[in-house]
Motif scaffolding. Sequence first.
Motif, PDB file in Angstrom:
ATOM      1  N   UNK A   1      21.116  -2.088   7.739  1.00 30.08           N
ATOM      2  CA  UNK A   1      20.481  -0.792   7.708  1.00 30.08           C
ATOM      3  C   UNK A   1      20.371  -0.283   6.835  1.00 30.08           C
ATOM      4  N   UNK A   2      18.626   0.241   6.115  1.00 37.58           N
ATOM      5  CA  UNK A   2      18.047   1.689   5.392  1.00 37.58           C
ATOM      6  C   UNK A   2      19.621   2.363   5.240  1.00 37.58           C
ATOM      7  N   UNK A   3      19.230   3.234   3.985  1.00 34.28           N
ATOM      8  CA  UNK A   3      20.404   4.001   3.754  1.00 34.28           C
ATOM      9  C   UNK A   3      19.526   4.911   4.787  1.00 34.28           C
ATOM     10  N   UNK A   4      17.556   5.284   4.094  1.00 36.96           N
ATOM     11  CA  UNK A   4      17.375   6.371   3.910  1.00 36.96           C
ATOM     12  C   UNK A   4      17.235   6.289   6.335  1.00 36.96           C
ATOM     13  N   UNK A   5      17.410   5.172   7.208  1.00 38.45           N
ATOM     14  CA  UNK A   5      17.265   5.569   8.379  1.00 38.45           C
ATOM     15  C   UNK A   5      18.418   5.738   8.666  1.00 38.45           C
ATOM     16  N   UNK A   6      19.828   5.772   8.285  1.00 38.07           N
ATOM     17  CA  UNK A   6      20.994   6.075   8.417  1.00 38.07           C
ATOM     18  C   UNK A   6      21.286   7.372   8.856  1.00 38.07           C
ATOM     19  N   UNK A   7      20.790   8.012   7.082  1.00 36.88           N
ATOM     20  CA  UNK A   7      20.998   9.313   7.027  1.00 36.88           C
ATOM     21  C   UNK A   7      20.122  10.675   7.306  1.00 36.88           C
ATOM     22  N   UNK A   8      18.906   9.689   8.278  1.00 34.00           N
ATOM     23  CA  UNK A   8      17.917  10.535   9.197  1.00 34.00           C
ATOM     24  C   UNK A   8      18.702  10.454  10.667  1.00 34.00           C
ATOM     25  N   UNK A   9      19.202   9.746  10.965  1.00 29.06           N
ATOM     26  CA  UNK A   9      20.371   9.594  12.426  1.00 29.06           C
ATOM     27  C   UNK A   9      21.264  10.373  12.005  1.00 29.06           C
ATOM     28  N   UNK A  10      21.524  11.055  10.613  1.00 30.74           N
ATOM     29  CA  UNK A  10      22.788  11.514  11.245  1.00 30.74           C
ATOM     30  C   UNK A  10      22.996  12.637  11.200  1.00 30.74           C
ATOM     31  N   UNK A  11      21.571  13.340  10.289  1.00 33.47           N
ATOM     32  CA  UNK A  11      21.594  15.189  10.220  1.00 33.47           C
ATOM     33  C   UNK A  11      20.270  15.251  11.338  1.00 33.47           C
TER      34      UNK A  11
ATOM     35  N   UNK B   1      29.109  17.305  14.375  1.00 35.48           N
ATOM     36  CA  UNK B   1      29.172  16.151  14.319  1.00 35.48           C
ATOM     37  C   UNK B   1      28.083  15.544  12.756  1.00 35.48           C
ATOM     38  N   UNK B   2      29.350  16.518  11.838  1.00 33.99           N
ATOM     39  CA  UNK B   2      28.165  16.128  10.813  1.00 33.99           C
ATOM     40  C   UNK B   2      29.722  15.752   9.793  1.00 33.99           C
ATOM     41  N   UNK B   3      29.659  15.182  10.312  1.00 30.90           N
ATOM     42  CA  UNK B   3      30.526  14.174   8.793  1.00 30.90           C
ATOM     43  C   UNK B   3      29.541  13.339   8.120  1.00 30.90           C
ATOM     44  N   UNK B   4      30.557  12.985   7.225  1.00 29.09           N
ATOM     45  CA  UNK B   4      29.510  11.994   6.733  1.00 29.09           C
ATOM     46  C   UNK B   4      29.304  10.297   6.976  1.00 29.09           C
ATOM     47  N   UNK B   5      28.665  10.072   7.257  1.00 27.78           N
ATOM     48  CA  UNK B   5      28.624   8.253   7.985  1.00 27.78           C
ATOM     49  C   UNK B   5      28.917   7.155   7.234  1.00 27.78           C
ATOM     50  N   UNK B   6      29.880   5.946   7.876  1.00 29.34           N
ATOM     51  CA  UNK B   6      30.494   5.725   7.015  1.00 29.34           C
ATOM     52  C   UNK B   6      30.257   4.175   7.219  1.00 29.34           C
TER      53      UNK B   6
END
Length: 116
Positions: free
Chosen positions: A89-99, A105-110
């Motif tokens: 999965x693209x980094x940008x997609x993972x970060x959008x979901x996290x934000x 639940x703001x732990x950095x995604x692993x």
Amino acid sequence: MARELRHRIADMRERADAIVARRPSRSGLIIPEVDAMGRLQDLYLAPGTCARFGNRELADEIVAAIAESIEDARRQYQIAMNNPDNLPRPFAEVMREWRAGPESDRRPPNFGKAEQ
């Protein structure tokens, strides 16, 4: 992010290391084994092969079989590295979901992998 990049690089290396090409010669008596980088790993000569060919013919058979194996390894490498099923999965997609997730639940995604 650096950990995820290391995992992605390791996955790519594992896929590349798994590639082995074995294309027999025209006569079928010589089978070279070549890795994804085109390096000769092994060479099988059927019994009686050296007696059947002259020096020049034997060398031509070996070189031709190695060249075909290298081409096959290159094709396998291109397929393995460009297969859409292997793309993470693209980094940008993972970060959008996290934000977009809840503030609590703001732990950095692993990225679903255990830390090493």
